[in-house]
Scaffold this motif. Structure first.
Motif, PDB file in Angstrom:
ATOM      1  N   TRP A 185       0.853  -1.199   0.000  1.00 53.76           N
ATOM      2  CA  TRP A 185       0.000   0.000   0.000  1.00 53.76           C
ATOM      3  C   TRP A 185       0.890   1.251   0.000  1.00 53.76           C
ATOM      4  O   TRP A 185       0.656   2.186  -0.783  1.00 53.76           O
ATOM      5  CB  TRP A 185      -0.900  -0.019   1.238  1.00 53.76           C
ATOM      6  N   CYS A 186       1.889   1.263   0.867  1.00 57.76           N
ATOM      7  CA  CYS A 186       2.797   2.418   0.941  1.00 57.76           C
ATOM      8  C   CYS A 186       3.543   2.614  -0.375  1.00 57.76           C
ATOM      9  O   CYS A 186       3.694   3.746  -0.865  1.00 57.76           O
ATOM     10  CB  CYS A 186       3.797   2.226   2.084  1.00 57.76           C
ATOM     11  N   ALA A 213       3.393   5.846  -2.813  1.00 64.63           N
ATOM     12  CA  ALA A 213       4.657   6.543  -3.090  1.00 64.63           C
ATOM     13  C   ALA A 213       4.892   6.634  -4.591  1.00 64.63           C
ATOM     14  O   ALA A 213       5.496   7.591  -5.086  1.00 64.63           O
ATOM     15  CB  ALA A 213       5.815   5.798  -2.426  1.00 64.63           C
ATOM     16  N   ASP A 214       4.390   5.650  -5.331  1.00 62.89           N
ATOM     17  CA  ASP A 214       4.603   5.545  -6.774  1.00 62.89           C
ATOM     18  C   ASP A 214       3.378   5.988  -7.574  1.00 62.89           C
ATOM     19  O   ASP A 214       3.266   5.702  -8.761  1.00 62.89           O
ATOM     20  CB  ASP A 214       4.928   4.079  -7.114  1.00 62.89           C
ATOM     21  N   LEU A 215       2.443   6.682  -6.937  1.00 65.33           N
ATOM     22  CA  LEU A 215       1.186   7.071  -7.579  1.00 65.33           C
ATOM     23  C   LEU A 215       1.431   8.035  -8.744  1.00 65.33           C
ATOM     24  O   LEU A 215       2.132   9.037  -8.584  1.00 65.33           O
ATOM     25  CB  LEU A 215       0.272   7.741  -6.547  1.00 65.33           C
ATOM     26  N   THR A 261      -6.613  15.995   2.416  1.00 60.73           N
ATOM     27  CA  THR A 261      -5.230  15.529   2.483  1.00 60.73           C
ATOM     28  C   THR A 261      -5.178  14.145   1.846  1.00 60.73           C
ATOM     29  O   THR A 261      -5.586  13.153   2.464  1.00 60.73           O
ATOM     30  CB  THR A 261      -4.740  15.436   3.942  1.00 60.73           C
ATOM     31  N   PRO A 262      -4.735  14.027   0.603  1.00 59.48           N
ATOM     32  CA  PRO A 262      -4.731  12.736  -0.079  1.00 59.48           C
ATOM     33  C   PRO A 262      -3.770  11.746   0.572  1.00 59.48           C
ATOM     34  O   PRO A 262      -2.816  12.149   1.251  1.00 59.48           O
ATOM     35  CB  PRO A 262      -4.274  13.089  -1.503  1.00 59.48           C
ATOM     36  N   PRO A 263      -4.026  10.450   0.411  1.00 59.19           N
ATOM     37  CA  PRO A 263      -3.126   9.438   0.973  1.00 59.19           C
ATOM     38  C   PRO A 263      -1.719   9.601   0.423  1.00 59.19           C
ATOM     39  O   PRO A 263      -1.530   9.790  -0.789  1.00 59.19           O
ATOM     40  CB  PRO A 263      -3.741   8.109   0.500  1.00 59.19           C
ATOM     41  N   MET A 264      -0.751   9.544   1.285  1.00 60.36           N
ATOM     42  CA  MET A 264       0.635   9.682   0.864  1.00 60.36           C
ATOM     43  C   MET A 264       1.506   8.692   1.622  1.00 60.36           C
ATOM     44  O   MET A 264       1.170   8.269   2.729  1.00 60.36           O
ATOM     45  CB  MET A 264       1.137  11.112   1.123  1.00 60.36           C
ATOM     46  N   SER A 265       2.628   8.334   1.021  1.00 65.45           N
ATOM     47  CA  SER A 265       3.602   7.487   1.679  1.00 65.45           C
ATOM     48  C   SER A 265       4.941   7.667   0.986  1.00 65.45           C
ATOM     49  O   SER A 265       5.073   8.464   0.050  1.00 65.45           O
ATOM     50  CB  SER A 265       3.155   6.025   1.648  1.00 65.45           C
ATOM     51  N   THR A 266       5.940   6.918   1.450  1.00 66.87           N
ATOM     52  CA  THR A 266       7.277   7.021   0.868  1.00 66.87           C
ATOM     53  C   THR A 266       7.813   5.617   0.593  1.00 66.87           C
ATOM     54  O   THR A 266       7.339   4.625   1.159  1.00 66.87           O
ATOM     55  CB  THR A 266       8.245   7.732   1.833  1.00 66.87           C
ATOM     56  N   TYR A 267       8.818   5.534  -0.258  1.00 66.80           N
ATOM     57  CA  TYR A 267       9.464   4.251  -0.532  1.00 66.80           C
ATOM     58  C   TYR A 267      10.133   3.706   0.732  1.00 66.80           C
ATOM     59  O   TYR A 267      10.178   2.487   0.935  1.00 66.80           O
ATOM     60  CB  TYR A 267      10.489   4.405  -1.650  1.00 66.80           C
ATOM     61  N   GLU A 325       9.072   4.069   3.836  1.00 65.50           N
ATOM     62  CA  GLU A 325       8.030   3.474   4.686  1.00 65.50           C
ATOM     63  C   GLU A 325       7.634   2.101   4.143  1.00 65.50           C
ATOM     64  O   GLU A 325       7.447   1.146   4.909  1.00 65.50           O
ATOM     65  CB  GLU A 325       6.806   4.395   4.745  1.00 65.50           C
ATOM     66  N   ALA A 326       7.520   2.002   2.827  1.00 67.65           N
ATOM     67  CA  ALA A 326       7.195   0.709   2.207  1.00 67.65           C
ATOM     68  C   ALA A 326       8.286  -0.311   2.527  1.00 67.65           C
ATOM     69  O   ALA A 326       7.997  -1.460   2.909  1.00 67.65           O
ATOM     70  CB  ALA A 326       7.054   0.876   0.698  1.00 67.65           C
ATOM     71  N   LEU A 327       9.545   0.102   2.398  1.00 64.80           N
ATOM     72  CA  LEU A 327      10.664  -0.798   2.674  1.00 64.80           C
ATOM     73  C   LEU A 327      10.654  -1.265   4.127  1.00 64.80           C
ATOM     74  O   LEU A 327      10.904  -2.445   4.414  1.00 64.80           O
ATOM     75  CB  LEU A 327      11.985  -0.096   2.366  1.00 64.80           C
ATOM     76  N   ASP A 328      10.328  -0.362   5.048  1.00 60.64           N
ATOM     77  CA  ASP A 328      10.283  -0.721   6.467  1.00 60.64           C
ATOM     78  C   ASP A 328       9.265  -1.840   6.723  1.00 60.64           C
ATOM     79  O   ASP A 328       9.546  -2.791   7.470  1.00 60.64           O
ATOM     80  CB  ASP A 328       9.926   0.487   7.312  1.00 60.64           C
ATOM     81  N   TYR A 329       8.112  -1.740   6.095  1.00 56.92           N
ATOM     82  CA  TYR A 329       7.094  -2.775   6.271  1.00 56.92           C
ATOM     83  C   TYR A 329       7.515  -4.084   5.607  1.00 56.92           C
ATOM     84  O   TYR A 329       7.271  -5.177   6.144  1.00 56.92           O
ATOM     85  CB  TYR A 329       5.743  -2.310   5.729  1.00 56.92           C
ATOM     86  N   PHE A 330       8.143  -4.003   4.431  1.00 60.34           N
ATOM     87  CA  PHE A 330       8.602  -5.210   3.760  1.00 60.34           C
ATOM     88  C   PHE A 330       9.649  -5.946   4.621  1.00 60.34           C
ATOM     89  O   PHE A 330       9.643  -7.175   4.700  1.00 60.34           O
ATOM     90  CB  PHE A 330       9.200  -4.877   2.392  1.00 60.34           C
ATOM     91  N   LEU A 331      10.535  -5.180   5.237  1.00 60.71           N
ATOM     92  CA  LEU A 331      11.566  -5.782   6.083  1.00 60.71           C
ATOM     93  C   LEU A 331      10.934  -6.416   7.338  1.00 60.71           C
ATOM     94  O   LEU A 331      11.355  -7.494   7.784  1.00 60.71           O
ATOM     95  CB  LEU A 331      12.599  -4.739   6.501  1.00 60.71           C
ATOM     96  N   LYS A 332       9.915  -5.768   7.893  1.00 58.50           N
ATOM     97  CA  LYS A 332       9.211  -6.332   9.055  1.00 58.50           C
ATOM     98  C   LYS A 332       8.498  -7.635   8.663  1.00 58.50           C
ATOM     99  O   LYS A 332       8.482  -8.602   9.429  1.00 58.50           O
ATOM    100  CB  LYS A 332       8.196  -5.334   9.606  1.00 58.50           C
ATOM    101  N   ALA A 333       7.920  -7.630   7.467  1.00 57.71           N
ATOM    102  CA  ALA A 333       7.244  -8.841   6.977  1.00 57.71           C
ATOM    103  C   ALA A 333       8.246  -9.978   6.801  1.00 57.71           C
ATOM    104  O   ALA A 333       7.971 -11.133   7.165  1.00 57.71           O
ATOM    105  CB  ALA A 333       6.537  -8.546   5.655  1.00 57.71           C
ATOM    106  N   GLU A 334       9.419  -9.658   6.255  1.00 64.22           N
ATOM    107  CA  GLU A 334      10.465 -10.668   6.063  1.00 64.22           C
ATOM    108  C   GLU A 334      10.919 -11.233   7.399  1.00 64.22           C
ATOM    109  O   GLU A 334      11.128 -12.443   7.547  1.00 64.22           O
ATOM    110  CB  GLU A 334      11.638 -10.041   5.332  1.00 64.22           C
ATOM    111  N   ALA A 335      11.040 -10.373   8.394  1.00 66.60           N
ATOM    112  CA  ALA A 335      11.496 -10.822   9.715  1.00 66.60           C
ATOM    113  C   ALA A 335      10.438 -11.664  10.424  1.00 66.60           C
ATOM    114  O   ALA A 335      10.762 -12.499  11.264  1.00 66.60           O
ATOM    115  CB  ALA A 335      11.843  -9.605  10.572  1.00 66.60           C
TER     116      ALA A 335
END
Length: 247
Positions: free
Chosen positions: A206-207, A211-213, A227-233, A235-245
């Motif tokens: 989602w992040c 971020a890539d919208l 305030t439209p939904p926003m995120s960063t690469y 933040e996305a990476l942080d969640y991916f790393l948590k998922a991997e762990a």
């Protein structure tokens, strides 16, 4: 390794001559194991300390106890069978099993039916109209699961996933409009179960998506939201790393 496990599961389920024997054995094994565990942990100790009752009262008490145990075992056996079919990628069989319990007021059955409906919709040989029906059916089941048990992390996760799916039928405006709701339910699922790798991975996606919208979708989002939904690469990476762990 995953492919080998999948092949093995399909092979086991496809041996028609021994299918009924295996199913009965699975039920008997599960019932025996749960009954043994119940005695070990004292959950049926009430049966060992029944006060003196009249013959009629004692008989009635036994009937009530037997009915309660059978209902509890039936529920657990059905859920275990559903999880077994899911692990074997037997999507249609899983859907048919859970569909028999679609009116059951139980979050554990409902979110599993939502997942099975969605998985069936994603199969390549599912007709377009049937796929659409299954997508909306999945969302309804996930919603009912949430209404029944708000603290069920899986109900939040599958509601978020199924809500995202309907954007394919209702357009980019609806998809963007649902984006905040999707994130809220994914975050709630993670709060309830921080070790669920699927929720973490999907929130990372989602992040990444926001971020890539593309610029034109970002402008559309600005029209829908103050305030439209926003995120960063990052933040996305942080969640991916948590998922991997968490795997």
């Amino acid at each position: 390794m995953a492919g080998a496990g999948f092949t093995l599961c399909r092979a086991v389920l496809s041996v028609s001559r021994s299918k009924n024997i295996r199913t009965r054995a699975f039920y008997y094994w599960t019932a025996a194991r749960r009954t043994t565990n119940a005695f070990k942990h004292g959950r049926v100790s009430v049966l060992l300390g029944v006060p003196t009752l009249s013959l009629l009262g004692h008989e009635l008490y036994q009937r009530v106890q037997r009915s309660s145990v059978v209902l509890a075992l039936d529920r657990e056996e059905l859920l275990e069978q559903a999880d077994y079919l899911y692990s074997c990628a037997e999507t249609d069989k899983l859907y048919q099993l859970l569909l028999q319990h679609k009116n059951r007021d139980d979050a554990e059955f409902l979110w599993r039916l939502a997942r099975a409906s969605r998985d069936l919709a994603l199969l390549p040989d599912t007709a377009p109209e049937k796929k659409k029906q299954l997508v909306y059916e999945a969302l309804d089941c996930a919603k009912r699961a949430l209404e029944k048990e708000e603290t069920n992390f899986a109900a939040h996760k599958w509601y978020a996933i199924c809500l995202s799916d309907i954007g394919d039928y209702e357009g980019i405006k609806v998809k963007l409009g649902n984006s905040y709701i999707i994130r809220e339910h994914l975050q709630r699922a993670i709060d309830l179960n921080p070790k669920d790798a699927t929720s973490l991975h999907i929130l990372g996606y989602w992040c990444f998506a926001f971020a890539d919208l593309p610029w034109y979708q970002r402008k559309m989002a600005a029209v829908i939201f103050a305030t439209p939904p926003m995120s960063t690469y990052q933040e996305a990476l942080d969640y991916f790393l948590k998922a991997e762990a968490a795997v």
